[in-house]
Design a protein around this motif. Structure first.
Motif, PDB file in Angstrom:
ATOM      1  N   LEU A  86     -28.894  14.286 -36.230  1.00  0.00           N
ATOM      2  CA  LEU A  86     -27.841  13.548 -35.321  1.00  0.00           C
ATOM      3  C   LEU A  86     -26.496  13.483 -35.962  1.00  0.00           C
ATOM      4  N   SER A  87     -25.730  14.281 -35.450  1.00  0.00           N
ATOM      5  CA  SER A  87     -24.241  14.408 -36.142  1.00  0.00           C
ATOM      6  C   SER A  87     -23.505  13.252 -35.321  1.00  0.00           C
ATOM      7  N   PRO A  88     -22.717  12.679 -36.017  1.00  0.00           N
ATOM      8  CA  PRO A  88     -21.640  11.648 -35.783  1.00  0.00           C
ATOM      9  C   PRO A  88     -20.601  12.364 -34.850  1.00  0.00           C
ATOM     10  N   THR A  89     -20.510  13.717 -34.934  1.00  0.00           N
ATOM     11  CA  THR A  89     -19.188  14.382 -34.219  1.00  0.00           C
ATOM     12  C   THR A  89     -19.458  14.284 -32.770  1.00  0.00           C
ATOM     13  N   GLY A  90     -18.391  13.814 -32.025  1.00  0.00           N
ATOM     14  CA  GLY A  90     -18.589  13.786 -30.661  1.00  0.00           C
ATOM     15  C   GLY A  90     -18.813  12.335 -30.167  1.00  0.00           C
ATOM     16  N   GLY A  91     -19.463  11.591 -30.926  1.00  0.00           N
ATOM     17  CA  GLY A  91     -19.594  10.158 -30.621  1.00  0.00           C
ATOM     18  C   GLY A  91     -18.861   9.184 -31.469  1.00  0.00           C
ATOM     19  N   GLU A  92     -17.885   9.544 -31.922  1.00  0.00           N
ATOM     20  CA  GLU A  92     -16.951   8.683 -32.629  1.00  0.00           C
ATOM     21  C   GLU A  92     -16.543   7.305 -31.687  1.00  0.00           C
ATOM     22  N   GLY A 117     -35.723  10.818 -38.439  1.00  0.00           N
ATOM     23  CA  GLY A 117     -35.382  11.625 -36.942  1.00  0.00           C
ATOM     24  C   GLY A 117     -35.671  10.606 -36.003  1.00  0.00           C
ATOM     25  N   SER A 118     -34.874  11.074 -34.722  1.00  0.00           N
ATOM     26  CA  SER A 118     -35.105  10.378 -33.564  1.00  0.00           C
ATOM     27  C   SER A 118     -34.743  11.251 -32.364  1.00  0.00           C
ATOM     28  N   ASP A 119     -35.259  10.907 -31.021  1.00  0.00           N
ATOM     29  CA  ASP A 119     -34.795  11.488 -30.025  1.00  0.00           C
ATOM     30  C   ASP A 119     -32.942  11.744 -29.752  1.00  0.00           C
ATOM     31  N   GLY A 120     -32.590  10.659 -30.571  1.00  0.00           N
ATOM     32  CA  GLY A 120     -31.014  10.854 -30.261  1.00  0.00           C
ATOM     33  C   GLY A 120     -30.367  12.031 -30.768  1.00  0.00           C
ATOM     34  N   ALA A 126     -27.081  17.676 -26.061  1.00  0.00           N
ATOM     35  CA  ALA A 126     -26.961  17.539 -24.545  1.00  0.00           C
ATOM     36  C   ALA A 126     -25.478  16.787 -24.220  1.00  0.00           C
ATOM     37  N   GLY A 127     -24.783  16.557 -25.157  1.00  0.00           N
ATOM     38  CA  GLY A 127     -23.349  15.930 -25.022  1.00  0.00           C
ATOM     39  C   GLY A 127     -23.429  14.348 -24.939  1.00  0.00           C
ATOM     40  N   ILE A 128     -24.311  13.684 -24.923  1.00  0.00           N
ATOM     41  CA  ILE A 128     -24.521  12.448 -24.766  1.00  0.00           C
ATOM     42  C   ILE A 128     -24.303  11.388 -25.895  1.00  0.00           C
ATOM     43  N   PRO A 129     -23.294  10.656 -25.956  1.00  0.00           N
ATOM     44  CA  PRO A 129     -22.921  10.121 -27.639  1.00  0.00           C
ATOM     45  C   PRO A 129     -24.364   8.944 -27.970  1.00  0.00           C
ATOM     46  N   VAL A 130     -24.538   9.105 -29.119  1.00  0.00           N
ATOM     47  CA  VAL A 130     -25.784   8.259 -29.424  1.00  0.00           C
ATOM     48  C   VAL A 130     -25.405   7.392 -30.724  1.00  0.00           C
ATOM     49  N   VAL A 131     -25.798   6.174 -30.737  1.00  0.00           N
ATOM     50  CA  VAL A 131     -25.826   5.285 -31.940  1.00  0.00           C
ATOM     51  C   VAL A 131     -27.175   4.931 -31.788  1.00  0.00           C
ATOM     52  N   LEU A 132     -27.769   4.931 -32.965  1.00  0.00           N
ATOM     53  CA  LEU A 132     -29.131   4.324 -33.215  1.00  0.00           C
ATOM     54  C   LEU A 132     -28.881   2.660 -33.600  1.00  0.00           C
ATOM     55  N   VAL A 133     -29.369   1.850 -33.132  1.00  0.00           N
ATOM     56  CA  VAL A 133     -29.265   0.332 -33.520  1.00  0.00           C
ATOM     57  C   VAL A 133     -30.757  -0.132 -32.937  1.00  0.00           C
ATOM     58  N   GLY A 134     -31.039  -0.990 -33.973  1.00  0.00           N
ATOM     59  CA  GLY A 134     -32.530  -1.693 -33.370  1.00  0.00           C
ATOM     60  C   GLY A 134     -32.942  -2.591 -34.529  1.00  0.00           C
TER      61      GLY A 134
END
Length: 172
Positions: A86-92, A117-120, A126-134
């Motif tokens: 999961l790259s931070p690029t594109g979801g800044e 890993g995660s499904d993120g 697919a171009g959807i910004p992702v942040v894992l928080v939980g």
């Protein structure tokens, strides 16, 4: 040996070094019988910016070098399970918004990388910004002793509720 494993390691400032580990070892049939073989399973985790397709050929080069030193070494490689990092690029912008909301709630809000890993990563590809928080601790995840403290669950409900009520780009 370090001279070989160093060739299998990459790093990223957010996640730290890639992981290359022997995760399973099988061999022998009884305490009093010398094993005729020993099987190992290698797990190689990739980091953001690293192309997973380049990892397998490098692992093969390391194994070939080991076999050159010991011709009795035999190896096979199964079709790998490739889970892109999961790259931070594109979801800044998305990450900054989530961090701002967490900060307003008095919670830690500095982005950090993780070694799991995660499904993120699939969503991010697919171009959807992702942040894992939980809630919870990854040390208990997917284990026999998996658990979650009630306070952590209640705090997660507060966080998710606040995220859903906060306009993108605005404060709470």
């Amino acid at each position: 040996e370090e001279r070989y494993t160093a060739r299998l390691e990459a790093a990223h400032p957010l996640t730290g070094p890639a992981r290359c580990s022997i995760t399973m070892i099988h061999g022998g049939t009884a305490v009093n019988v010398v094993p005729d073989l020993c099987e190992i399973v290698l797990d190689r985790r990739v980091v953001p910016g690293e192309d997973p397709a380049t990892v397998l050929p490098e692992v093969r080069r390391v194994l070939d070098a080991l076999r050159a030193e010991d011709p009795s070494l035999a190896y096979s490689m199964d079709e790998p399970f490739i889970d892109r990092p999961l790259s931070p690029t594109g979801g800044e912008a998305w990450a900054a918004w989530v961090c701002a909301v967490l900060g307003e709630m008095g919670m830690p809000n500095e982005p950090q990388g993780v070694g799991y890993g995660s499904d993120g990563s699939t969503l991010a590809e697919a171009g959807i910004p992702v942040v894992l928080v939980g809630p919870g601790d990854i040390a208990q995840a997917h284990s026999e002793a998996e658990y979650l403290e009630v306070e952590q669950l209640e705090r997660a409900v507060d966080v998710y509720g606040r995220l859903m009520r906060t306009p993108l780009g605005g404060g709470a």
